[in-house]
Enzyme design. Structure first.
Site, short mmCIF file in Angstrom:
data_model
loop_
_atom_site.label_atom_id
_atom_site.label_comp_id
_atom_site.label_asym_id
_atom_site.label_seq_id
_atom_site.Cartn_x
_atom_site.Cartn_y
_atom_site.Cartn_z
N LYS A 10 0.85 -1.21 0.00
CA LYS A 10 0.00 0.00 0.00
C LYS A 10 0.88 1.24 0.00
CE LYS A 10 0.92 1.35 4.41
NZ LYS A 10 1.78 2.41 4.78
N ASP A 136 -1.97 -1.85 10.41
CA ASP A 136 -2.27 -1.79 8.98
C ASP A 136 -2.92 -3.07 8.44
OD1 ASP A 136 -1.32 0.78 8.65
OD2 ASP A 136 0.67 0.16 7.97
P1 ATP Z 1 4.21 -0.38 7.73
O1 ATP Z 1 4.09 0.45 6.47
O2 ATP Z 1 2.95 -1.16 8.05
O3 ATP Z 1 4.77 0.36 8.90
P2 ATP Z 1 6.70 -1.46 6.80
O4 ATP Z 1 6.59 -1.57 5.30
O5 ATP Z 1 7.40 -0.24 7.31
O6 ATP Z 1 5.25 -1.56 7.40
P3 ATP Z 1 7.37 -4.24 7.01
O7 ATP Z 1 7.98 -4.52 5.69
O8 ATP Z 1 5.99 -4.73 7.23
O9 ATP Z 1 7.45 -2.68 7.37
O10 ATP Z 1 8.39 -4.83 8.11
C1 ATP Z 1 8.56 -4.30 9.38
C2 ATP Z 1 9.29 -5.30 10.28
O11 ATP Z 1 8.47 -6.47 10.42
C3 ATP Z 1 10.62 -5.78 9.72
O12 ATP Z 1 11.59 -5.48 10.68
C4 ATP Z 1 10.51 -7.28 9.54
O13 ATP Z 1 11.59 -8.01 10.04
C5 ATP Z 1 9.25 -7.66 10.31
N1 ATP Z 1 8.44 -8.66 9.57
C6 ATP Z 1 7.77 -9.66 10.11
N2 ATP Z 1 7.12 -10.37 9.17
C7 ATP Z 1 7.37 -9.79 7.99
C8 ATP Z 1 6.97 -10.08 6.66
N3 ATP Z 1 6.18 -11.12 6.35
N4 ATP Z 1 7.39 -9.23 5.69
C9 ATP Z 1 8.16 -8.16 6.01
N5 ATP Z 1 8.58 -7.87 7.24
C10 ATP Z 1 8.20 -8.67 8.24
#
Ligand code: ATP
Length: 289
Positions: A10, A136
């Site tokens: 997203k 989210d």
């Molecule tokens: P948001 O926009 O919801 O804040 P994000 O894109 O910043 O999310 P993610 O890629 O969801 O962040 O990852 C955040 C943390 O979650 C990472 O440190 C990662 O190790 C952990 N994590 C756990 N499961 C997953 C997964 N399936 N995919 C990605 N990261 C994951």
């Protein structure tokens, strides 16, 4: 039995943080839409009562710390599923990037397990389970385009944005959402006009949508990582209609209509940023299948 689910990333067209609540969470108003950049979740039912996660990425854990695993665990408990599940996760969405990759994986497991085990459930019920995993996840269960309020779990569907290209650039850093929220001073920060963004989507007004983007967290992330501001500047100079950081960053996206212009911005960014993507905005729910 085997099924496949798409877990699209997203972007935040707007993200406002209103105040910190007594329970420690922040009250937010976010307009989010899905884009055509997705992880793949493959689920296979197992006779044995266990969850096996095969994540083909060195950036994410292969155990309970993975949100996809956690989602499967919650589904088994909530619906008293006695069988097991094998989850194969193929990552395409950058990790810790502000694109809700992990949340979308969790949501895809919730949707997928409901199909795999033929459960009598609704997207609303799955979104409630999702809210226990992360703020989210509820949005990601529904997909499409929505206004998310509360701590992100209250979802009001919105029309998809007018068709356009999204050019994304992720600088080579991972940003912790927690760190950014801790450094946020809500009174000092800028606040987007959420109702203007909602109105732009309801009327399908591309120009108004571009003028209404805004992210309260952007200033905080930019202070810590100035490269975020530089990427935004590059995108605008190269002709983007608008440019914004998604979530808590560090990914920056721009919206552009004609594909020649999007390609030009993309090529320009590739000169100094390794992770650049040019994708369509999805914005509708039926694109999840
Ligand atoms: P948001 O926009 O919801 O804040 P994000 O894109 O910043 O999310 P993610 O890629 O969801 O962040 O990852 C955040 C943390 O979650 C990472 O440190 C990662 O190790 C952990 N994590 C756990 N499961 C997953 C997964 N399936 N995919 C990605 N990261 C994951």
């Amino acid at each position: 039995m085997y099924i496949m689910e798409k877990a699209p990333a997203k972007i935040n067209l707007s993200l406002d943080v209103l105040h910190k609540r007594k329970d420690g969470f922040h009250e937010v108003e976010m307009v989010m839409t899905t884009i055509d950049l997705a992880d793949r979740i493959e689920l296979t039912s197992l006779k044995k009562n266990k969850i096996v996660l095969e994540a083909e990425s060195r950036y994410v854990p292969n155990d309970e710390r993975n949100l996809a695993y956690l989602a499967a665990k919650k589904m088994k408990k909530h619906y008293s599923i006695t069988g097991g599940v094998h989850i194969k996760l193929t990552k395409h969405v950058p990790v810790a990037a502000g694109l809700a990759g992990g949340s979308s994986d969790a949501a895809a497991v919730l949707r997928g397990m409901a199909r795999l085990f033929d459960l009598d459930t609704t997207p609303g019920e799955l979104a409630e389970i999702g809210a226990e995993i992360g703020s989210d996840v509820s949005f990601c269960v529904h997909g499409g385009t929505a206004l998310a309020t509360g701590r992100g779990e209250k979802i009001e569907e919105l029309p998809a944005p007018p068709p356009c290209w999204v050019v994304l650039a992720k600088p080579p850093i991972g940003v912790s959402t927690k760190t950014i929220y801790q450094a946020l001073d809500i009174k000092e920060a800028g606040h987007p006009d959420t109702s203007s963004m909602v109105e732009a989507l309801r009327t399908g007004d591309y120009e108004k949508m571009c003028q209404s983007v805004g992210n309260t967290l952007e200033g905080v992330t930019v202070r810590l990582y100035p490269e975020v501001a530089q990427l935004k500047e590059h995108m605008l100079q190269a002709g983007a209609d608008t440019s914004l950081m998604s979530g808590s960053g560090p990914t920056v996206f721009s919206l552009v209509e004609p594909d020649v212009k999007a390609r030009r911005i993309c090529n320009h960014l590739k000169g100094f940023c390794d992770e650049v993507y040019m994708v369509r905005v999805l914005g509708t729910k039926d694109t999840l299948d």
